[in-house]
Design a protein around this motif. Structure first.
Motif, PDB file in Angstrom:
ATOM      1  N   ARG A 189       0.830  -1.203   0.000  1.00  0.00           N
ATOM      2  CA  ARG A 189       0.000   0.000   0.000  1.00  0.00           C
ATOM      3  C   ARG A 189       0.864   1.252   0.000  1.00  0.00           C
ATOM      4  O   ARG A 189       0.582   2.225  -0.703  1.00  0.00           O
ATOM      5  CB  ARG A 189      -0.922   0.028   1.213  1.00  0.00           C
ATOM      6  N   ALA A 194       2.391   1.819  -3.406  1.00  0.00           N
ATOM      7  CA  ALA A 194       1.338   2.208  -4.345  1.00  0.00           C
ATOM      8  C   ALA A 194       0.915   3.660  -4.125  1.00  0.00           C
ATOM      9  O   ALA A 194       0.682   4.403  -5.079  1.00  0.00           O
ATOM     10  CB  ALA A 194       0.135   1.276  -4.189  1.00  0.00           C
ATOM     11  N   GLU A 195       0.846   4.044  -2.864  1.00  0.00           N
ATOM     12  CA  GLU A 195       0.439   5.414  -2.547  1.00  0.00           C
ATOM     13  C   GLU A 195       1.464   6.427  -3.056  1.00  0.00           C
ATOM     14  O   GLU A 195       1.104   7.451  -3.642  1.00  0.00           O
ATOM     15  CB  GLU A 195       0.272   5.533  -1.031  1.00  0.00           C
ATOM     16  N   ARG A 250      -0.480  -2.319 -11.402  1.00  0.00           N
ATOM     17  CA  ARG A 250      -1.391  -3.226 -12.089  1.00  0.00           C
ATOM     18  C   ARG A 250      -1.629  -4.492 -11.295  1.00  0.00           C
ATOM     19  O   ARG A 250      -2.689  -5.097 -11.355  1.00  0.00           O
ATOM     20  CB  ARG A 250      -0.735  -3.577 -13.429  1.00  0.00           C
ATOM     21  N   SER A 271      -0.158  -6.740  -7.548  1.00  0.00           N
ATOM     22  CA  SER A 271       0.796  -6.938  -6.463  1.00  0.00           C
ATOM     23  C   SER A 271       0.761  -8.390  -6.039  1.00  0.00           C
ATOM     24  O   SER A 271      -0.280  -9.048  -6.115  1.00  0.00           O
ATOM     25  CB  SER A 271       0.486  -6.021  -5.282  1.00  0.00           C
ATOM     26  N   ARG A 291     -12.588  12.118  -1.821  1.00  0.00           N
ATOM     27  CA  ARG A 291     -13.480  11.117  -1.219  1.00  0.00           C
ATOM     28  C   ARG A 291     -14.572  11.799  -0.426  1.00  0.00           C
ATOM     29  O   ARG A 291     -14.324  12.771   0.275  1.00  0.00           O
ATOM     30  CB  ARG A 291     -12.703  10.221  -0.269  1.00  0.00           C
ATOM     31  N   THR A 294      -9.569  -2.125  -6.839  1.00  0.00           N
ATOM     32  CA  THR A 294      -8.701  -1.033  -7.269  1.00  0.00           C
ATOM     33  C   THR A 294      -8.091  -0.320  -6.069  1.00  0.00           C
ATOM     34  O   THR A 294      -6.932   0.107  -6.101  1.00  0.00           O
ATOM     35  CB  THR A 294      -9.512  -0.049  -8.143  1.00  0.00           C
ATOM     36  N   GLU A 295      -8.891  -0.225  -4.984  1.00  0.00           N
ATOM     37  CA  GLU A 295      -8.412   0.490  -3.797  1.00  0.00           C
ATOM     38  C   GLU A 295      -7.213  -0.198  -3.140  1.00  0.00           C
ATOM     39  O   GLU A 295      -6.492   0.410  -2.362  1.00  0.00           O
ATOM     40  CB  GLU A 295      -9.560   0.678  -2.799  1.00  0.00           C
ATOM     41  N   LEU A 296      -6.993  -1.498  -3.452  1.00  0.00           N
ATOM     42  CA  LEU A 296      -5.856  -2.214  -2.881  1.00  0.00           C
ATOM     43  C   LEU A 296      -4.549  -1.870  -3.588  1.00  0.00           C
ATOM     44  O   LEU A 296      -3.469  -2.126  -3.075  1.00  0.00           O
ATOM     45  CB  LEU A 296      -6.073  -3.733  -2.972  1.00  0.00           C
ATOM     46  N   LEU A 297      -4.662  -1.310  -4.798  1.00  0.00           N
ATOM     47  CA  LEU A 297      -3.457  -1.016  -5.586  1.00  0.00           C
ATOM     48  C   LEU A 297      -3.235   0.475  -5.782  1.00  0.00           C
ATOM     49  O   LEU A 297      -2.279   0.884  -6.430  1.00  0.00           O
ATOM     50  CB  LEU A 297      -3.560  -1.704  -6.957  1.00  0.00           C
ATOM     51  N   SER A 298      -4.127   1.281  -5.236  1.00  0.00           N
ATOM     52  CA  SER A 298      -3.988   2.718  -5.428  1.00  0.00           C
ATOM     53  C   SER A 298      -3.385   3.382  -4.201  1.00  0.00           C
ATOM     54  O   SER A 298      -3.236   4.587  -4.160  1.00  0.00           O
ATOM     55  CB  SER A 298      -5.370   3.326  -5.696  1.00  0.00           C
ATOM     56  N   GLY A 299      -3.069   2.571  -3.199  1.00  0.00           N
ATOM     57  CA  GLY A 299      -2.500   3.133  -1.989  1.00  0.00           C
ATOM     58  C   GLY A 299      -3.547   3.581  -0.986  1.00  0.00           C
ATOM     59  O   GLY A 299      -3.218   4.123   0.058  1.00  0.00           O
ATOM     60  N   GLU A 300      -4.835   3.344  -1.305  1.00  0.00           N
ATOM     61  CA  GLU A 300      -5.871   3.777  -0.373  1.00  0.00           C
ATOM     62  C   GLU A 300      -5.911   2.944   0.887  1.00  0.00           C
ATOM     63  O   GLU A 300      -5.988   3.474   1.981  1.00  0.00           O
ATOM     64  CB  GLU A 300      -7.250   3.651  -1.042  1.00  0.00           C
ATOM     65  N   ILE A 301      -5.957   1.632   0.720  1.00  0.00           N
ATOM     66  CA  ILE A 301      -6.072   0.775   1.894  1.00  0.00           C
ATOM     67  C   ILE A 301      -5.159  -0.435   1.764  1.00  0.00           C
ATOM     68  O   ILE A 301      -4.754  -0.823   0.672  1.00  0.00           O
ATOM     69  CB  ILE A 301      -7.523   0.275   2.128  1.00  0.00           C
ATOM     70  N   ASN A 302      -4.838  -1.007   2.918  1.00  0.00           N
ATOM     71  CA  ASN A 302      -4.111  -2.272   2.946  1.00  0.00           C
ATOM     72  C   ASN A 302      -5.069  -3.408   2.649  1.00  0.00           C
ATOM     73  O   ASN A 302      -6.229  -3.362   3.045  1.00  0.00           O
ATOM     74  CB  ASN A 302      -3.528  -2.504   4.337  1.00  0.00           C
ATOM     75  N   ASP A 303      -4.543  -4.438   1.996  1.00  0.00           N
ATOM     76  CA  ASP A 303      -5.299  -5.676   1.864  1.00  0.00           C
ATOM     77  C   ASP A 303      -5.176  -6.425   3.185  1.00  0.00           C
ATOM     78  O   ASP A 303      -4.106  -6.892   3.540  1.00  0.00           O
ATOM     79  CB  ASP A 303      -4.711  -6.501   0.721  1.00  0.00           C
ATOM     80  N   VAL A 360      -2.100 -12.560  -4.450  1.00  0.00           N
ATOM     81  CA  VAL A 360      -2.079 -11.562  -5.517  1.00  0.00           C
ATOM     82  C   VAL A 360      -3.195 -10.555  -5.274  1.00  0.00           C
ATOM     83  O   VAL A 360      -4.263 -10.913  -4.777  1.00  0.00           O
ATOM     84  CB  VAL A 360      -2.298 -12.221  -6.903  1.00  0.00           C
ATOM     85  N   CYS A 361      -2.932  -9.282  -5.591  1.00  0.00           N
ATOM     86  CA  CYS A 361      -4.004  -8.288  -5.678  1.00  0.00           C
ATOM     87  C   CYS A 361      -4.047  -7.760  -7.098  1.00  0.00           C
ATOM     88  O   CYS A 361      -2.997  -7.421  -7.660  1.00  0.00           O
ATOM     89  CB  CYS A 361      -3.743  -7.082  -4.761  1.00  0.00           C
ATOM     90  N   VAL A 362      -5.234  -7.686  -7.681  1.00  0.00           N
ATOM     91  CA  VAL A 362      -5.399  -6.976  -8.955  1.00  0.00           C
ATOM     92  C   VAL A 362      -6.558  -6.000  -8.813  1.00  0.00           C
ATOM     93  O   VAL A 362      -7.416  -6.160  -7.950  1.00  0.00           O
ATOM     94  CB  VAL A 362      -5.649  -7.920 -10.156  1.00  0.00           C
TER      95      VAL A 362
END
Lengths: 423, 423
Positions: A28, A31-32, A42, A44, A187, B15-24, B45-47
């Motif tokens: 995260r 990515a941020e 794309r 992780s 947001r 998408t929020e897992l790869l945009s830096g918004e939140i941790n998986d 994997v996260c996509v």
């Protein structure tokens, strides 16, 4: 989201990430940092500390992406296997890298400690890599090229890794891809509308086409995300936010720079109103929420959590025969609690919650989740019954937030909606 | 870890897992549940919410693994694409699944709400799947076979997802792989000792060699993890737990089946004691914690959150000249609050907190983080000053837990430690 971003993947290595011990938080953070420069991740991946798995995954990610950022496995211990796996993936030998060794030695001199022989292992890197300086720790990073991709290997310690993404990775990437368009995001936090209802209302809003919208639930809120890219992103987002606010109106309780409770507190301060709370089933949660923002002493006189009937009677002045007639969980009792706390505290506003959070205590007439809220102000009183679904924690959380929302609506002279929709 | 585990992969979509918004965080939770049964995750994997990426990743993970668990993307909105991607990956049409539709309808009936037309989309599943019941939400899960792998599709909402891993995934998997050697884990929650101090004390404990130990911090607790594999795991863990308890004694406040507040509540019920609380800086958090466990009405008479001095005076009987002389944040005031609430409520125990949570309100003499706690019982009184470090939230959290710990120590006749060590 920018389409001009190269394909980027992140690989986090560590057995502890796949055993359920800890969450991967590095991904995260990387990515941020990237997102702030218009770089879109794309995919992780996490794999355990097994050389074969790391090698195989490096090879695949290098084949499918233009940039791969790898975190972890550069330490001095035996389960640090990333450099060896990298050497295998690109078919080069591991060699003792003089530049890396000198960096490690310099780091130990800098912190005034003797270098442990095990740390020499951290300078064993694949042949012909670019060493990346680590200002905050002993493990140097490195960059190598595999297939058509640049692979950046960084230590797993978050502070070291983050600093190196900012200093070594991002400058190189944005130099290679000068057409990147940083994307911006806003947001909005929505309360008391369900996610499908929010989606439906937004589908009718005339949002600018260049703005991407997304949804998420962070109980008890629905989060609306608006994202735009390019030079006009700010104007586009202004317009989008306006349209969203026109569609959802007073159900929006905060933006991403704010908190719901903070906004209610600010309203109380601006309007110079003071409030007193009476809680039963929420046990103090409403009071805790309202005192989360600093400066709450300006507007909260007191809260009484009246768990026992004796407390409702003595500390709130609720008549015992009222409780006997209607029950402690009733509209009448909620109203008497709100009136009582307001009188005792001498505040303009009295706000009360009483209900059955469960799992026990429900009846056919008043099942678990039955909650009454009442708000009393000068020339104003409002009370109603809710039925909140979910377990004890959800019922308590939703009820406390609903009461906070009543305060917001009272202060803003907004209508009180008839329905209660959890996200 | 067992080597007999089949190859297992986890895919989290969003998408929020790869945009830096939140941790998986779902991946860790799935992995943890699986690990308890000896099932080892090989890759996660996260996509993002892009159909092509999900399809491509499903295909690859199914080809490389025996079990794939997918979380997220089963919701009613447009960016919920998992079912469509799954249909594409296995070359089957999407059809309206009657069984799934009936489950969604039943869920809405159960929670007494009208089904939104958008929720019908959640029953659009690939042809010929096994529907997996979701007891806690509207999105049914499903299972299908691709290549040689079983793919389990689960909603992304953590509570729903976790329940379904336990009820639908694990029983099927362990039936297929009867030779698994489950590893067992125990966790012990430690309060008011720092992590290095816990590690030091444990290093001197004579723990059985076959038991792996680990540490983690979940503020305000240090968590000790003990893990063992094989037939004697239980006995080994019994012995390890005994040794840990011998070393750390009364600083252990809960095991993994318990909560700290739940244990304190149970003590109050067993000993048939009732308590009343007076809070200032914690704003109701102590009361909220003590009422988290069900059945709190047996032991909590009332709480007064006396934010204003008028409330301290009227609702707790604290003399105004005491506040003037010593200040509202003082040992004297804390003691008067505890005595006052005990008298007003007529309970055996009175417990009070007053302090400065910040960020404002600190002075040289009483900086932010200064907190006084007082407990009064029959023939017993104890009060002292603390200085808790950190921001407003940490000060409030640590102070409320410390007061809860006082209650535990009072009820269990345990000594009150001199030091306060955050994790």
């Amino acid at each position: 989201m920018s389409n001009r971003s190269p394909h980027i993947a992140i690989l986090a290595t560590g057995t502890e990430l796949l055993s359920g011990e800890i969450n991967d938080t590095n991904t995260r953070q990387v990515a941020e940092l990237l997102a702030g420069h218009g770089l879109v991740v794309r995919e992780s991946v996490c794999v355990a500390d097994r050389e074969d798995d790391i090698t195989r995954t490096l090879d695949r990610l290098a084949a499918e992406n233009r940039i791969v950022i790898i975190t972890g496995g550069l330490g001095p211990t035996e389960d640090d296997l990333t450099a060896r796996a990298a050497a295998k993936a690109c078919g080069r030998p591991l060699i003792l890298n003089d530049e890396a060794l000198e960096q490690i030695r310099a780091r130990f001199r800098q912190i005034g400690r003797t270098m442990h022989p095990g740390n020499e292992k951290q300078a064993l890197l694949p042949h012909k890599v670019k060493v990346l300086a680590n200002q905050n720790g002993t493990a140097p990073g490195f960059r190598l090229r595999l297939h058509e991709a640049d692979l950046y290997f960084l230590p797993g310690v978050p502070s070291e890794m983050k600093a190196m993404v900012a200093s070594a990775v991002i400058p190189e990437v944005i130099q290679q891809f000068p057409d990147l368009q940083p994307s911006q995001e806003r947001r909005l936090q929505v309360f008391a509308l369900s996610e499908p209802r929010v989606a439906e209302l937004l589908s009718k809003a005339d949002l600018p086409q260049k703005v991407e919208t997304g949804f998420g639930v962070t109980f008890p809120f629905v989060i609306i995300k608006l994202r735009a890219t390019g030079e006009e992103a700010d104007e586009q987002l202004d317009l989008a936010e306006l349209r969203v606010r026109q569609s959802l109106g007073d159900f929006i309780v905060a933006n991403h720079n704010e908190t719901f409770a903070g906004n209610v507190g600010r309203l109380l301060r601006i309007k110079e109103k003071r409030v007193a709370l009476a809680e039963s089933c929420t046990g103090g949660l409403l009071s805790k929420l309202l005192t989360d923002p600093p400066g709450a002493s300006a507007y909260l006189e007191r809260t009484v959590v009246s768990y026992a009937n004796s407390a409702k009677h003595q500390a709130l002045g609720v008549p015992l025969d009222l409780i006997e007639t209607y029950g402690a969980v009733s509209k009448e009792c909620a109203m008497a609690m709100a009136t009582g706390i307001r009188t005792k505290a001498g505040t303009e506003i009295g706000l009360a919650i009483t209900g059955i959070a469960g799992p026990d205590g429900g009846t056919t007439e008043k099942p678990v989740g039955t909650v009454f809220i009442a708000l009393v102000g000068p020339g104003f009183e409002h009370a109603r019954r809710y039925h909140f679904s979910g377990d004890r924690e959800r019922v308590r959380t939703f009820a406390a937030h609903m009461a906070l929302d009543w305060l917001r609506r009272y202060l803003g002279r907004l209508p009180f909606p008839e329905e209660d929709r959890s996200p």
